[in-house]
Design an enzyme around this catalytic site. Structure first.
Site, PDB file in Angstrom:
ATOM      1  N   PRO A 117      79.172  66.551  52.287  1.00  0.00           N
ATOM      2  CG  PRO A 117      80.319  67.387  50.428  1.00  0.00           C
ATOM      3  CD  PRO A 117      79.792  67.780  51.771  1.00  0.00           C
TER       4      PRO A 117
ATOM      5  CE1 TYR B 186      69.330  70.536  52.158  1.00  0.00           C
ATOM      6  CE2 TYR B 186      71.424  69.823  51.242  1.00  0.00           C
ATOM      7  CZ  TYR B 186      70.082  69.616  51.457  1.00  0.00           C
ATOM      8  OH  TYR B 186      69.473  68.479  50.978  1.00  0.00           O
TER       9      TYR B 186
ATOM     10  CB  THR C  39      70.984  51.945  50.913  1.00  0.00           C
ATOM     11  OG1 THR C  39      70.233  53.075  51.398  1.00  0.00           O
ATOM     12  CG2 THR C  39      70.046  50.955  50.251  1.00  0.00           C
TER      13      THR C  39
ATOM     14  NE  ARG D  34      60.828  54.096  49.811  1.00  0.00           N
ATOM     15  CZ  ARG D  34      61.162  54.965  48.877  1.00  0.00           C
ATOM     16  NH1 ARG D  34      60.221  55.665  48.277  1.00  0.00           N
ATOM     17  NH2 ARG D  34      62.421  55.152  48.543  1.00  0.00           N
TER      18      ARG D  34
ATOM     19  N   GLY E 253      66.054  53.571  56.992  1.00  0.00           N
ATOM     20  CA  GLY E 253      66.952  53.640  55.826  1.00  0.00           C
ATOM     21  C   GLY E 253      68.228  52.865  56.087  1.00  0.00           C
TER      22      GLY E 253
ATOM     23  CG  LEU F 291      75.492  58.205  54.864  1.00  0.00           C
ATOM     24  CD1 LEU F 291      75.190  59.648  55.270  1.00  0.00           C
ATOM     25  CD2 LEU F 291      76.999  57.983  54.782  1.00  0.00           C
TER      26      LEU F 291
HETATM   27  N1  LIG Z   1      75.469  61.181  51.487  1.00  0.00           N
HETATM   28  C1  LIG Z   1      75.563  62.475  51.754  1.00  0.00           C
HETATM   29  O1  LIG Z   1      76.424  63.191  51.217  1.00  0.00           O
HETATM   30  C2  LIG Z   1      74.645  63.113  52.771  1.00  0.00           C
HETATM   31  C3  LIG Z   1      74.901  64.440  53.142  1.00  0.00           C
HETATM   32  C4  LIG Z   1      74.047  65.040  54.069  1.00  0.00           C
HETATM   33  C5  LIG Z   1      73.001  64.314  54.598  1.00  0.00           C
HETATM   34  N2  LIG Z   1      72.781  63.023  54.208  1.00  0.00           N
HETATM   35  C6  LIG Z   1      71.662  62.310  54.808  1.00  0.00           C
HETATM   36  O2  LIG Z   1      72.062  60.994  55.157  1.00  0.00           O
HETATM   37  C7  LIG Z   1      70.933  60.133  55.138  1.00  0.00           C
HETATM   38  C8  LIG Z   1      71.254  58.861  54.365  1.00  0.00           C
HETATM   39  O3  LIG Z   1      71.514  59.196  53.012  1.00  0.00           O
HETATM   40  P1  LIG Z   1      72.420  58.274  52.059  1.00  0.00           P
HETATM   41  O4  LIG Z   1      73.429  59.171  51.436  1.00  0.00           O
HETATM   42  O5  LIG Z   1      72.857  57.080  52.783  1.00  0.00           O
HETATM   43  O6  LIG Z   1      71.386  57.902  50.888  1.00  0.00           O
HETATM   44  P2  LIG Z   1      70.499  56.596  50.637  1.00  0.00           P
HETATM   45  O7  LIG Z   1      71.373  55.393  50.566  1.00  0.00           O
HETATM   46  O8  LIG Z   1      69.653  56.913  49.448  1.00  0.00           O
HETATM   47  O9  LIG Z   1      69.598  56.470  51.948  1.00  0.00           O
HETATM   48  C9  LIG Z   1      68.260  56.863  52.029  1.00  0.00           C
HETATM   49  C10 LIG Z   1      67.492  55.732  52.685  1.00  0.00           C
HETATM   50  O10 LIG Z   1      66.175  56.184  52.991  1.00  0.00           O
HETATM   51  C11 LIG Z   1      65.277  55.136  52.718  1.00  0.00           C
HETATM   52  N3  LIG Z   1      63.948  55.704  52.446  1.00  0.00           N
HETATM   53  C12 LIG Z   1      63.628  56.559  51.458  1.00  0.00           C
HETATM   54  N4  LIG Z   1      62.307  56.821  51.482  1.00  0.00           N
HETATM   55  C13 LIG Z   1      61.802  56.109  52.525  1.00  0.00           C
HETATM   56  C14 LIG Z   1      60.493  55.956  53.063  1.00  0.00           C
HETATM   57  N5  LIG Z   1      59.431  56.587  52.540  1.00  0.00           N
HETATM   58  N6  LIG Z   1      60.333  55.159  54.150  1.00  0.00           N
HETATM   59  C15 LIG Z   1      61.401  54.517  54.703  1.00  0.00           C
HETATM   60  N7  LIG Z   1      62.650  54.615  54.221  1.00  0.00           N
HETATM   61  C16 LIG Z   1      62.853  55.413  53.145  1.00  0.00           C
HETATM   62  C17 LIG Z   1      65.856  54.426  51.502  1.00  0.00           C
HETATM   63  O11 LIG Z   1      65.432  53.053  51.408  1.00  0.00           O
HETATM   64  P3  LIG Z   1      64.182  52.572  50.487  1.00  0.00           P
HETATM   65  O12 LIG Z   1      64.396  53.135  49.132  1.00  0.00           O
HETATM   66  O13 LIG Z   1      64.275  51.074  50.563  1.00  0.00           O
HETATM   67  O14 LIG Z   1      62.945  53.078  51.151  1.00  0.00           O
HETATM   68  C18 LIG Z   1      67.353  54.505  51.793  1.00  0.00           C
HETATM   69  O15 LIG Z   1      67.772  53.361  52.500  1.00  0.00           O
HETATM   70  C19 LIG Z   1      69.790  60.954  54.578  1.00  0.00           C
HETATM   71  O16 LIG Z   1      69.014  61.470  55.642  1.00  0.00           O
HETATM   72  C20 LIG Z   1      70.499  62.096  53.862  1.00  0.00           C
HETATM   73  O17 LIG Z   1      69.694  63.259  53.767  1.00  0.00           O
HETATM   74  C21 LIG Z   1      73.576  62.410  53.292  1.00  0.00           C
END
Ligand SMILES: NC(=O)c1ccc[n+]([C@@H]2O[C@H](COP(=O)([O-])OP(=O)(O)OC[C@H]3O[C@@H](n4cnc5c(N)ncnc54)[C@H](OP(=O)(O)O)[C@@H]3O)[C@@H](O)[C@H]2O)c1
Length: 332
Positions: A239, A196, A66, A88, A63, A68
């Site tokens: 968050p 959580y 995009t 992906r 991931g 984080l």
């Molecule tokens: N932002 C917050 O407030 C927050 C809080 C707690 C935890 N987190 C955790 O931080 C991490 C990053 O989240 P984010 O906020 O940066 O959101 P994000 O930009 O939506 O990141 C998610 C990433 O996962 C990738 N992904 C999704 N499905 C996939 C698959 N099947 N295979 C490979 N890659 C896949 C997506 O890329 P593609 O669509 O190109 O596959 C995307 O780059 C996550 O684990 C999230 O649970 C975030």
């Protein structure tokens, strides 16, 4: 108990803030300067570790195109790492890789991989081995999530989230772990979980279940694979505004406003703050840290957990009323 006290005070004073999630967000939307304490907790957006902390290291970030993942990649690259980012959407990965490489002068490789598919993971690791060799740092950051009442969840919805978060993390970790063991190479593994995972949370039950499973996986492997030179740590972020997370979890903007009200430091986290922590945990400076779970949430978790914390809503005038009520009880 605390809710009951607040309820009683509310009868004495009509000014008390509405307590439902929807109402509190409406109230906050009308009068929403940042909580004053946030001025004490402004983020430092500089890169924390010394230049060269990751020279001659390879980092693999799922991931990484995009949110984080992108900022963690940029930080590690700035610190000298050669990075491999996967997800992906190859076009998104390639654009991120080009932008970061041109800023830092260190190569970022983009490899398409759906972590739900163990064969795709294996092929991706084959590709990486050809490009960079096996990694020194592995960050399992890819995830999927959306808000939904659990009675509306289909088996497919359950499977799609748990497949990415729990199975995807397992496939990546096992594939790389086995090859690293075979190659007798040490490595630092990190998971980006969520607060959580510890408490559970309604309306994101597949994600909560999968993230809790990932936490158990990483703690277990920290115990088992230290003998192979592998460390495993977990960050539980609160968050942090990213397009991906907030578009699926906060379509109305209400969650963000409500969250700020329950974070003692008075603001959301920033991606760079998380990236600095991740870089530290994966660096040689944290070589004695394994099996750790770091809550990184501005104090949100303890604020939500403490039974009497609701009382922060009571104004000085309301405290006077409450004090008089308590005195009366004592003298009765
Ligand atoms: N932002 C917050 O407030 C927050 C809080 C707690 C935890 N987190 C955790 O931080 C991490 C990053 O989240 P984010 O906020 O940066 O959101 P994000 O930009 O939506 O990141 C998610 C990433 O996962 C990738 N992904 C999704 N499905 C996939 C698959 N099947 N295979 C490979 N890659 C896949 C997506 O890329 P593609 O669509 O190109 O596959 C995307 O780059 C996550 O684990 C999230 O649970 C975030």
């Amino acid at each position: 108990m605390a809710a009951a006290v607040v309820g009683r005070i509310a009868k004495s004073s009509r000014n008390l803030v509405q307590r439902s999630w929807f109402h509190s967000s409406t109230v906050l939307r009308q009068t929403s300067p940042p909580p004053p304490q946030s001025r004490f907790f402004q983020p430092d957006e500089n890169t924390m570790l010394p230049t060269g902390s990751f020279s001659n290291k390879v980092a693999f970030i799922t991931g990484g195109g995009t949110g984080l993942g992108r900022v963690m990649t940029s930080t590690l690259s700035q610190l000298g790492a050669q990075c491999v980012i996967t997800s992906r959407k190859l076009d998104v990965l390639q654009q991120t890789a080009e932008e970061i490489s041109s800023q830092t002068g260190n190569k970022v490789h983009a490899l398409q991989c759906d972590v739900r598919d163990p064969e795709a993971v294996s092929r991706c690791v084959d590709e990486m081995e050809k490009l960079t060799g096996l990694p020194d740092v592995i960050i399992n950051n890819a995830a999927g999530n959306f808000i939904c009442p659990s009675e509306r969840l289909s088996p497919n919805a359950w499977k799609s989230i748990t497949d990415i978060v729990l199975n995807g993390t397992a496939f990546v970790t096992l594939e790389l772990g086995k090859r690293l063991i075979q190659g007798q190479k040490g490595a630092s593994f990190l998971v980006i979980g969520t607060i959580y995972a510890e408490s559970g949370s309604g309306f994101v039950v597949p994600s909560a279940s999968a993230k809790a499973g990932v936490e158990a996986m990483y703690k277990s492997l920290a115990a088992e694979w230290g003998r192979y030179g592998h460390r495993f740590n977990i960050i539980h972020p609160g968050p942090i505004k990213t397009k991906g997370a907030f578009s699926r979890l906060d379509p109305t903007g209400a969650f963000e406003k409500g969250a700020i009200g329950r974070i003692p430091t008075g603001r959301l986290g920033t991606p760079k703050e998380l990236a600095n922590l991740a870089a530290y945990l994966c660096s040689g400076y944290a070589n004695w840290m394994s099996g750790a779970v770091i809550r990184f949430d501005g104090g949100e978790f303890v604020f939500m957990a403490g039974e009497f914390n609701e009382l922060h809503k009571v104004s000085p005038d309301q405290w006077k009323i409450m004090e008089a009520m308590i005195r009366k009880t004592k003298s009765a």
